[in-house]
Design a protein around this motif. Structure first.
Motif, PDB file in Angstrom:
ATOM      1  N   GLN A  72       0.835  -1.208   0.000  1.00  0.00           N
ATOM      2  CA  GLN A  72       0.000   0.000   0.000  1.00  0.00           C
ATOM      3  C   GLN A  72       0.865   1.251   0.000  1.00  0.00           C
ATOM      4  O   GLN A  72       0.570   2.231  -0.687  1.00  0.00           O
ATOM      5  CB  GLN A  72      -0.919  -0.004   1.225  1.00  0.00           C
ATOM      6  CG  GLN A  72      -1.728   1.282   1.412  1.00  0.00           C
ATOM      7  CD  GLN A  72      -2.634   1.574   0.232  1.00  0.00           C
ATOM      8  OE1 GLN A  72      -3.205   0.653  -0.347  1.00  0.00           O
ATOM      9  NE2 GLN A  72      -2.758   2.841  -0.132  1.00  0.00           N
ATOM     10  N   SER A  76       1.082   4.328  -2.824  1.00  0.00           N
ATOM     11  CA  SER A  76       0.986   5.763  -2.537  1.00  0.00           C
ATOM     12  C   SER A  76       2.203   6.521  -3.028  1.00  0.00           C
ATOM     13  O   SER A  76       2.087   7.627  -3.578  1.00  0.00           O
ATOM     14  CB  SER A  76       0.811   5.981  -1.029  1.00  0.00           C
ATOM     15  OG  SER A  76      -0.376   5.384  -0.562  1.00  0.00           O
ATOM     16  N   ASN A 225      -2.886  15.690   3.390  1.00  0.00           N
ATOM     17  CA  ASN A 225      -2.737  14.694   2.335  1.00  0.00           C
ATOM     18  C   ASN A 225      -1.618  15.130   1.395  1.00  0.00           C
ATOM     19  O   ASN A 225      -1.782  16.044   0.594  1.00  0.00           O
ATOM     20  CB  ASN A 225      -4.054  14.544   1.569  1.00  0.00           C
ATOM     21  CG  ASN A 225      -3.989  13.426   0.544  1.00  0.00           C
ATOM     22  OD1 ASN A 225      -2.945  12.806   0.337  1.00  0.00           O
ATOM     23  ND2 ASN A 225      -5.100  13.165  -0.116  1.00  0.00           N
ATOM     24  N   THR A 409       1.808   9.861   6.052  1.00  0.00           N
ATOM     25  CA  THR A 409       0.629  10.002   5.216  1.00  0.00           C
ATOM     26  C   THR A 409       0.510   8.908   4.163  1.00  0.00           C
ATOM     27  O   THR A 409      -0.559   8.671   3.621  1.00  0.00           O
ATOM     28  CB  THR A 409       0.628  11.387   4.527  1.00  0.00           C
ATOM     29  OG1 THR A 409      -0.622  11.588   3.866  1.00  0.00           O
ATOM     30  CG2 THR A 409       1.724  11.475   3.491  1.00  0.00           C
ATOM     31  N   TRP A 410       1.614   8.220   3.858  1.00  0.00           N
ATOM     32  CA  TRP A 410       1.627   7.223   2.780  1.00  0.00           C
ATOM     33  C   TRP A 410       0.965   5.908   3.169  1.00  0.00           C
ATOM     34  O   TRP A 410       0.722   5.061   2.315  1.00  0.00           O
ATOM     35  CB  TRP A 410       3.079   6.930   2.360  1.00  0.00           C
ATOM     36  CG  TRP A 410       3.901   8.162   2.230  1.00  0.00           C
ATOM     37  CD1 TRP A 410       4.892   8.573   3.067  1.00  0.00           C
ATOM     38  CD2 TRP A 410       3.780   9.179   1.227  1.00  0.00           C
ATOM     39  NE1 TRP A 410       5.398   9.774   2.648  1.00  0.00           N
ATOM     40  CE2 TRP A 410       4.731  10.176   1.513  1.00  0.00           C
ATOM     41  CE3 TRP A 410       2.962   9.338   0.116  1.00  0.00           C
ATOM     42  CZ2 TRP A 410       4.899  11.310   0.744  1.00  0.00           C
ATOM     43  CZ3 TRP A 410       3.119  10.477  -0.656  1.00  0.00           C
ATOM     44  CH2 TRP A 410       4.076  11.436  -0.348  1.00  0.00           C
ATOM     45  N   ASP A 412      -1.995   5.383   5.057  1.00  0.00           N
ATOM     46  CA  ASP A 412      -3.449   5.366   5.217  1.00  0.00           C
ATOM     47  C   ASP A 412      -3.823   4.647   6.520  1.00  0.00           C
ATOM     48  O   ASP A 412      -3.298   4.961   7.559  1.00  0.00           O
ATOM     49  CB  ASP A 412      -4.115   4.729   3.999  1.00  0.00           C
ATOM     50  CG  ASP A 412      -3.937   5.586   2.745  1.00  0.00           C
ATOM     51  OD1 ASP A 412      -3.776   6.800   2.912  1.00  0.00           O
ATOM     52  OD2 ASP A 412      -3.937   5.049   1.631  1.00  0.00           O
ATOM     53  N   SER A 413      -4.714   3.647   6.434  1.00  0.00           N
ATOM     54  CA  SER A 413      -5.188   2.956   7.639  1.00  0.00           C
ATOM     55  C   SER A 413      -4.410   1.682   7.931  1.00  0.00           C
ATOM     56  O   SER A 413      -4.800   0.909   8.805  1.00  0.00           O
ATOM     57  CB  SER A 413      -6.683   2.624   7.489  1.00  0.00           C
ATOM     58  OG  SER A 413      -7.441   3.805   7.342  1.00  0.00           O
ATOM     59  N   TYR A 460      -6.277   8.770  11.552  1.00  0.00           N
ATOM     60  CA  TYR A 460      -6.719   8.052  10.362  1.00  0.00           C
ATOM     61  C   TYR A 460      -7.180   9.061   9.311  1.00  0.00           C
ATOM     62  O   TYR A 460      -7.449  10.231   9.636  1.00  0.00           O
ATOM     63  CB  TYR A 460      -7.863   7.104  10.717  1.00  0.00           C
ATOM     64  CG  TYR A 460      -7.431   5.948  11.589  1.00  0.00           C
ATOM     65  CD1 TYR A 460      -6.877   4.808  11.035  1.00  0.00           C
ATOM     66  CD2 TYR A 460      -7.582   5.999  12.977  1.00  0.00           C
ATOM     67  CE1 TYR A 460      -6.476   3.736  11.830  1.00  0.00           C
ATOM     68  CE2 TYR A 460      -7.176   4.936  13.782  1.00  0.00           C
ATOM     69  CZ  TYR A 460      -6.633   3.817  13.196  1.00  0.00           C
ATOM     70  OH  TYR A 460      -6.228   2.774  13.977  1.00  0.00           O
ATOM     71  N   PRO A 461      -7.255   8.641   8.034  1.00  0.00           N
ATOM     72  CA  PRO A 461      -7.727   9.564   6.986  1.00  0.00           C
ATOM     73  C   PRO A 461      -9.052  10.207   7.371  1.00  0.00           C
ATOM     74  O   PRO A 461      -9.989   9.526   7.780  1.00  0.00           O
ATOM     75  CB  PRO A 461      -7.886   8.637   5.768  1.00  0.00           C
ATOM     76  CG  PRO A 461      -6.888   7.553   5.990  1.00  0.00           C
ATOM     77  CD  PRO A 461      -6.866   7.313   7.474  1.00  0.00           C
TER      78      PRO A 461
END
Length: 478
Positions: A72, A76, A225, A409-410, A412-413, A460-461
């Protein structure tokens, strides 16, 4: 015959799963006292090519269980297809996690040459500890490091790396002992030994220490972001976030320390290029002087054709802004540099150019003075490597605390931010140093020198950023 032939693979699967669950990401730390028992049984029953194969299975299962977030992150960073990244990651993990294979063959040699169980009880832990030090690992990821959770147990020693030594001694003896019991089919006794180790660690009393002094600081964490960098108004938008956060922090008569994340400043603070950037620099300094704020803030800057990952320190104690900076020294593989790219340029050409960063070649650790305190900076995942912090403290024994600016930030969750915070705690414990961790996305907080999380949060986002004030105790290192 078929069942016996298949049994090592079952044990390899069990060992890989237990290792993943015992890692800091999942927090089942008590499994470390039995996690290598299936592996010892594999070593005892196989040899040659079969041992190599089963060791590979263990490392792949472990890598998938702990570093499942890597594809993931590649998606990103590179904006490449997720399915392609999964395949690339599996190939990469096969070569990175070589420690199981090294350990397997070294342990097989010892088991064949030494028949005394008492000697092996101490020699096998020493063997693995030695490989742990010699083999340059990615992320300090051994399952034994999960014991950082039980800082009471590890808080009784004040010299660097004592926690690693103690961990390997206890974990190694427990696993070697349970292996001998399992081989003799004494499973009830094996589980009793395992449970006794868990209880001893869990209920061990903490070593109480009196703080020598305290650091008081504001930590600003954003949830920006970074994928929006292509937008025309991105620089202005991020700068406005910085200004708004400064205006939310109450000022007083004393100079205050304010900490920001890695690469959050969208231009070179020392050498702004455009008139707009120069105006932003002037405005930031003006606010800092008016409110008596000294700022630690990260910025990704362009110096000639080279990208640099820097952290700036804007000290306003004297009534004027004195600016200094440090640069990231341990770059992130495949995110900030391509391993082997300088030797094989064609290999580097296969990857996107937008993330490549130039490293500061100086080995000198940069330190900063603020009031009566001395601090240093570990940018992003530099804080995960105990030797990096140890090198700073070896060169500068008077350092009081570490600022760990991060940008996650790369991810995510996915699970990297949790793992990163966990291993930062272990590094803090090994070196007996407090860590303050402002972040963009991911995990942030404050950690004392005994690895206790004085504060922890996960962004989280979609979550809003946070501004927190910390008063962290600082202990004298013996």
């Amino acid at each position: 015959m078929q069942w016996k032939k298949f049994l090592p693979s079952k044990l390899a699967l069990l060992c890989g799963v237990l290792s993943a669950l015992a890692s800091p990401l999942w927090g089942q730390w008590y499994l470390v006292f039995i996690v290598f028992t299936p592996f010892f049984l594999i070593i005892d029953r196989t040899s040659g090519r079969e041992l190599f194969k089963e060791s590979m299975w263990i490392q792949i299962i472990f890598a998938l269980g702990v570093f499942f977030w890597v594809p993931q992150a590649m998606t990103s960073l590179w904006e490449s297809p997720y399915a392609v990244n999964v395949g690339f990651y599996l190939v990469l993990a096969t070569f990175i996690e070589l420690q199981f294979i090294l350990f397997a063959f070294a342990t097989k040699f010892l088991l064949e040459k030494i028949k005394n169980k008492i000697i092996l009880l101490f020699l096998l832990p020493f063997n693995y500890a030695l490989l742990d030090f010699l083999y340059p690992k990615f992320f300090e990821d051994t399952a034994s490091h999960a014991l950082f959770n039980q800082s009471n147990f590890l808080s009784h020693f004040d010299f660097p790396y004592s926690s690693i030594i103690l961990t390997w001694l206890v974990v190694g003896i427990a696993n070697t002992g349970t292996f001998f019991l399992a081989r003799d089919r004494k499973f009830k006794t094996m589980l009793a030994v395992w449970a006794a180790c868990v209880l001893a660690v869990y209920f061990a009393p903490a070593k109480e220490k009196v703080p020598e002094k305290y650091v008081s600081a504001w930590s600003v964490s954003f949830n920006l972001n970074f994928k929006e960098k292509k937008l025309d108004n991105y620089t202005e938008k991020v700068f406005q976030e910085i200004v708004d956060s400064l205006n939310k922090i109450p000022s007083n008569d004393e100079n205050q320390l304010v900490l920001y994340p890695e690469t959050i400043l969208p231009f070179d603070f020392q050498n702004p290029i455009t008139l707009s950037e120069k105006s932003m620099k002037d405005e930031l300094i003006k606010i800092a002087l008016e409110k008596k704020f000294s700022l630690v803030i990260g910025g990704g800057v362009l110096v000639g054709n080279d990208k640099k990952n820097r952290v700036f320190f804007i000290n306003t104690e004297s009534g004027e802004a004195k600016i200094n900076f440090t640069e990231k020294k341990i770059l992130f593989p495949f995110g900030e540099y391509i391993p082997g790219g300088q030797i094989f340029p064609w290999w580097q050409e296969l990857f996107p150019k937008n993330m490549l960063v130039s490293r500061n070649e100086s080995d000198k650790a940069d330190i900063f003075q603020w009031k009566d305190l001395t601090f240093s900076v570990a940018i992003c995942y530099e804080a995960l490597f105990p030797y990096f912090t140890a090198d700073i403290l070896r060169q500068h024994p008077d350092v009081d605390f570490i600022v760990n600016n991060t940008n996650e930030t790369w991810f995510d969750s996915f699970g990297e931010p949790e793992l990163s915070f966990a291993l930062t705690r272990f590094s803090a414990l090994e070196n007996r140093i407090a860590v303050l961790r402002p972040t963009n996305a991911g995990t942030g907080g404050a950690i004392d020198a005994q690895s206790r999380a004085l504060d922890y949060f996960r962004l989280y986002p979609g979550d809003s950023g946070v501004i927190k004030h910390y008063t962290v105790p600082l202990y004298k290192r013996d």
